[in-house]
Design a protein around this motif. Structure first.
Motif, PDB file in Angstrom:
ATOM      1  N   ILE A 141     -16.749 -23.041  15.506  1.00  0.00           N
ATOM      2  CA  ILE A 141     -17.901 -22.322  15.876  1.00  0.00           C
ATOM      3  C   ILE A 141     -17.479 -21.828  17.287  1.00  0.00           C
ATOM      4  O   ILE A 141     -17.802 -20.680  17.714  1.00  0.00           O
ATOM      5  CB  ILE A 141     -19.161 -23.206  15.781  1.00  0.00           C
ATOM      6  CG1 ILE A 141     -19.426 -23.333  14.304  1.00  0.00           C
ATOM      7  CG2 ILE A 141     -20.183 -22.562  16.543  1.00  0.00           C
ATOM      8  CD1 ILE A 141     -20.581 -24.437  14.239  1.00  0.00           C
ATOM      9  N   MET A 142     -16.941 -22.704  17.719  1.00  0.00           N
ATOM     10  CA  MET A 142     -16.570 -22.411  19.399  1.00  0.00           C
ATOM     11  C   MET A 142     -15.390 -21.089  19.530  1.00  0.00           C
ATOM     12  O   MET A 142     -15.748 -20.317  20.256  1.00  0.00           O
ATOM     13  CB  MET A 142     -15.981 -23.350  20.198  1.00  0.00           C
ATOM     14  CG  MET A 142     -17.179 -24.430  20.513  1.00  0.00           C
ATOM     15  SD  MET A 142     -18.611 -23.812  21.585  1.00  0.00           S
ATOM     16  CE  MET A 142     -17.790 -23.289  23.034  1.00  0.00           C
ATOM     17  N   TYR A 143     -14.629 -21.123  18.549  1.00  0.00           N
ATOM     18  CA  TYR A 143     -13.672 -20.062  18.344  1.00  0.00           C
ATOM     19  C   TYR A 143     -14.177 -18.915  18.062  1.00  0.00           C
ATOM     20  O   TYR A 143     -14.057 -17.628  18.693  1.00  0.00           O
ATOM     21  CB  TYR A 143     -12.800 -20.647  17.288  1.00  0.00           C
ATOM     22  CG  TYR A 143     -11.513 -19.378  16.873  1.00  0.00           C
ATOM     23  CD1 TYR A 143     -10.640 -19.065  17.644  1.00  0.00           C
ATOM     24  CD2 TYR A 143     -11.603 -18.611  15.898  1.00  0.00           C
ATOM     25  CE1 TYR A 143      -9.692 -18.106  17.630  1.00  0.00           C
ATOM     26  CE2 TYR A 143     -10.752 -17.825  15.627  1.00  0.00           C
ATOM     27  CZ  TYR A 143      -9.588 -17.468  16.673  1.00  0.00           C
ATOM     28  OH  TYR A 143      -8.673 -16.596  16.077  1.00  0.00           O
ATOM     29  N   ALA A 144     -15.120 -18.709  17.131  1.00  0.00           N
ATOM     30  CA  ALA A 144     -15.973 -17.573  16.702  1.00  0.00           C
ATOM     31  C   ALA A 144     -16.716 -17.154  18.036  1.00  0.00           C
ATOM     32  O   ALA A 144     -16.728 -15.774  18.188  1.00  0.00           O
ATOM     33  CB  ALA A 144     -16.842 -18.044  15.506  1.00  0.00           C
ATOM     34  N   LEU A 145     -17.241 -17.942  18.435  1.00  0.00           N
ATOM     35  CA  LEU A 145     -18.082 -17.393  19.887  1.00  0.00           C
ATOM     36  C   LEU A 145     -17.254 -16.874  20.844  1.00  0.00           C
ATOM     37  O   LEU A 145     -17.322 -15.756  21.600  1.00  0.00           O
ATOM     38  CB  LEU A 145     -18.861 -18.731  20.636  1.00  0.00           C
ATOM     39  CG  LEU A 145     -20.097 -18.913  19.844  1.00  0.00           C
ATOM     40  CD1 LEU A 145     -20.670 -20.175  20.429  1.00  0.00           C
ATOM     41  CD2 LEU A 145     -20.978 -17.879  20.117  1.00  0.00           C
ATOM     42  N   VAL A 180     -19.952 -18.043  10.398  1.00  0.00           N
ATOM     43  CA  VAL A 180     -18.815 -19.323  10.521  1.00  0.00           C
ATOM     44  C   VAL A 180     -19.619 -20.528  10.776  1.00  0.00           C
ATOM     45  O   VAL A 180     -19.464 -21.561  10.121  1.00  0.00           O
ATOM     46  CB  VAL A 180     -18.100 -19.117  12.087  1.00  0.00           C
ATOM     47  CG1 VAL A 180     -17.305 -20.589  12.174  1.00  0.00           C
ATOM     48  CG2 VAL A 180     -17.199 -18.040  11.763  1.00  0.00           C
ATOM     49  N   THR A 181     -21.041 -20.502  11.231  1.00  0.00           N
ATOM     50  CA  THR A 181     -22.003 -21.527  11.375  1.00  0.00           C
ATOM     51  C   THR A 181     -22.521 -21.906  10.069  1.00  0.00           C
ATOM     52  O   THR A 181     -22.368 -22.954   9.462  1.00  0.00           O
ATOM     53  CB  THR A 181     -23.163 -21.427  12.471  1.00  0.00           C
ATOM     54  OG1 THR A 181     -22.354 -21.181  13.658  1.00  0.00           O
ATOM     55  CG2 THR A 181     -23.957 -22.594  12.324  1.00  0.00           C
ATOM     56  N   PHE A 182     -22.787 -20.942   9.237  1.00  0.00           N
ATOM     57  CA  PHE A 182     -23.324 -20.960   7.969  1.00  0.00           C
ATOM     58  C   PHE A 182     -22.199 -21.395   7.039  1.00  0.00           C
ATOM     59  O   PHE A 182     -22.570 -22.581   6.259  1.00  0.00           O
ATOM     60  CB  PHE A 182     -23.872 -19.781   7.318  1.00  0.00           C
ATOM     61  CG  PHE A 182     -24.306 -19.869   6.053  1.00  0.00           C
ATOM     62  CD1 PHE A 182     -25.731 -20.567   5.793  1.00  0.00           C
ATOM     63  CD2 PHE A 182     -23.712 -19.146   5.009  1.00  0.00           C
ATOM     64  CE1 PHE A 182     -26.015 -20.647   4.587  1.00  0.00           C
ATOM     65  CE2 PHE A 182     -24.232 -19.539   3.599  1.00  0.00           C
ATOM     66  CZ  PHE A 182     -25.295 -20.144   3.589  1.00  0.00           C
ATOM     67  N   ALA A 183     -20.974 -21.113   7.084  1.00  0.00           N
ATOM     68  CA  ALA A 183     -19.916 -21.637   6.275  1.00  0.00           C
ATOM     69  C   ALA A 183     -19.816 -23.068   6.599  1.00  0.00           C
ATOM     70  O   ALA A 183     -19.549 -23.881   5.717  1.00  0.00           O
ATOM     71  CB  ALA A 183     -18.768 -20.544   6.598  1.00  0.00           C
ATOM     72  N   MET A 184     -19.634 -23.723   8.027  1.00  0.00           N
ATOM     73  CA  MET A 184     -19.258 -24.765   8.137  1.00  0.00           C
ATOM     74  C   MET A 184     -20.363 -25.524   7.779  1.00  0.00           C
ATOM     75  O   MET A 184     -19.919 -26.706   7.380  1.00  0.00           O
ATOM     76  CB  MET A 184     -19.043 -25.023   9.607  1.00  0.00           C
ATOM     77  CG  MET A 184     -17.678 -24.204  10.117  1.00  0.00           C
ATOM     78  SD  MET A 184     -16.264 -24.506   9.175  1.00  0.00           S
ATOM     79  CE  MET A 184     -16.242 -26.291   9.436  1.00  0.00           C
ATOM     80  N   MET A 185     -21.595 -25.083   7.931  1.00  0.00           N
ATOM     81  CA  MET A 185     -22.710 -26.070   7.665  1.00  0.00           C
ATOM     82  C   MET A 185     -22.597 -26.183   5.936  1.00  0.00           C
ATOM     83  O   MET A 185     -22.958 -27.349   5.552  1.00  0.00           O
ATOM     84  CB  MET A 185     -24.017 -25.448   7.723  1.00  0.00           C
ATOM     85  CG  MET A 185     -24.571 -25.444   9.440  1.00  0.00           C
ATOM     86  SD  MET A 185     -25.020 -27.102   9.853  1.00  0.00           S
ATOM     87  CE  MET A 185     -26.390 -27.460   8.934  1.00  0.00           C
ATOM     88  N   CYS A 186     -22.444 -25.264   5.158  1.00  0.00           N
ATOM     89  CA  CYS A 186     -22.115 -25.498   3.567  1.00  0.00           C
ATOM     90  C   CYS A 186     -20.976 -26.316   3.327  1.00  0.00           C
ATOM     91  O   CYS A 186     -21.225 -27.128   2.644  1.00  0.00           O
ATOM     92  CB  CYS A 186     -22.015 -24.037   3.246  1.00  0.00           C
ATOM     93  SG  CYS A 186     -23.466 -22.975   2.992  1.00  0.00           S
ATOM     94  N   ILE A 187     -20.088 -26.413   4.239  1.00  0.00           N
ATOM     95  CA  ILE A 187     -18.995 -27.151   3.751  1.00  0.00           C
ATOM     96  C   ILE A 187     -19.192 -28.792   4.135  1.00  0.00           C
ATOM     97  O   ILE A 187     -18.967 -29.631   3.706  1.00  0.00           O
ATOM     98  CB  ILE A 187     -17.703 -26.794   4.695  1.00  0.00           C
ATOM     99  CG1 ILE A 187     -17.345 -25.306   3.754  1.00  0.00           C
ATOM    100  CG2 ILE A 187     -16.221 -27.647   4.589  1.00  0.00           C
ATOM    101  CD1 ILE A 187     -16.017 -24.583   4.758  1.00  0.00           C
ATOM    102  N   ALA A 188     -19.656 -29.069   5.422  1.00  0.00           N
ATOM    103  CA  ALA A 188     -19.682 -30.186   5.960  1.00  0.00           C
ATOM    104  C   ALA A 188     -21.011 -30.838   5.944  1.00  0.00           C
ATOM    105  O   ALA A 188     -21.312 -32.131   6.225  1.00  0.00           O
ATOM    106  CB  ALA A 188     -19.439 -30.162   7.620  1.00  0.00           C
ATOM    107  N   ALA A 242     -20.490 -12.824  13.323  1.00  0.00           N
ATOM    108  CA  ALA A 242     -19.150 -13.481  13.191  1.00  0.00           C
ATOM    109  C   ALA A 242     -19.805 -15.069  13.367  1.00  0.00           C
ATOM    110  O   ALA A 242     -19.466 -15.937  12.418  1.00  0.00           O
ATOM    111  CB  ALA A 242     -18.333 -13.043  14.083  1.00  0.00           C
ATOM    112  N   PRO A 243     -20.263 -15.442  14.596  1.00  0.00           N
ATOM    113  CA  PRO A 243     -20.602 -16.726  14.790  1.00  0.00           C
ATOM    114  C   PRO A 243     -21.748 -17.154  13.890  1.00  0.00           C
ATOM    115  O   PRO A 243     -21.609 -18.401  13.371  1.00  0.00           O
ATOM    116  CB  PRO A 243     -21.061 -16.837  16.371  1.00  0.00           C
ATOM    117  CG  PRO A 243     -20.651 -15.602  16.913  1.00  0.00           C
ATOM    118  CD  PRO A 243     -20.630 -14.626  15.967  1.00  0.00           C
ATOM    119  N   LEU A 244     -22.642 -16.547  13.400  1.00  0.00           N
ATOM    120  CA  LEU A 244     -23.680 -17.006  12.350  1.00  0.00           C
ATOM    121  C   LEU A 244     -23.014 -17.312  11.136  1.00  0.00           C
ATOM    122  O   LEU A 244     -23.362 -18.137  10.560  1.00  0.00           O
ATOM    123  CB  LEU A 244     -24.865 -15.847  12.199  1.00  0.00           C
ATOM    124  CG  LEU A 244     -25.761 -15.813  13.453  1.00  0.00           C
ATOM    125  CD1 LEU A 244     -26.664 -14.791  13.258  1.00  0.00           C
ATOM    126  CD2 LEU A 244     -26.369 -17.180  13.777  1.00  0.00           C
TER     127      LEU A 244
END
Length: 95
Positions: free
Chosen positions: A12-16, A30-38, A26-28
């Motif tokens: 998330i920080m990298y995308a920002l 990545v945040t959504f993808a990481m939320m789905c994964i974790a 892009a940051p949204l």
């Protein structure tokens, strides 16, 4: 569990950093993808304030205190790692 928090916060920080701090698609994404994964593993907090709020809401602070501290440490380390990766991605030869 802590690895998911570390990597999620780092991505998330990298995308920002890559998007110049603009909260766009892009940051949204990545945040959504990481939320789905974790989400099923660690809850997908990626923010120490949300982590502390969830642990307070559980009303079992004493039993989860070590887990709370390690999760917050993983989030801070992931944030710094994401900033480092973003810095290396946007650095140019003039810098």
């Amino acid at each position: 569990m802590f690895l998911y928090e570390f990597l999620g916060t780092a991505f998330i920080m990298y995308a920002l950093i890559i998007s110049n701090g603009v909260y766009g698609a892009a940051p949204l994404a990545v945040t959504f993808a990481m939320m789905c994964i974790a989400y099923n593993v660690s809850g997908g907090h990626f923010n120490p304030a949300i982590t502390v709020g969830m642990f307070i809401a559980e009303k079992n602070i004493g039993g989860n205190l070590v887990s709370l501290i390690l999760m917050i440490a993983a989030q801070f380390a992931g944030a710094f790692f994401g900033i480092l990766l973003g810095f290396f991605a946007v650095i140019d030869s003039e810098y």
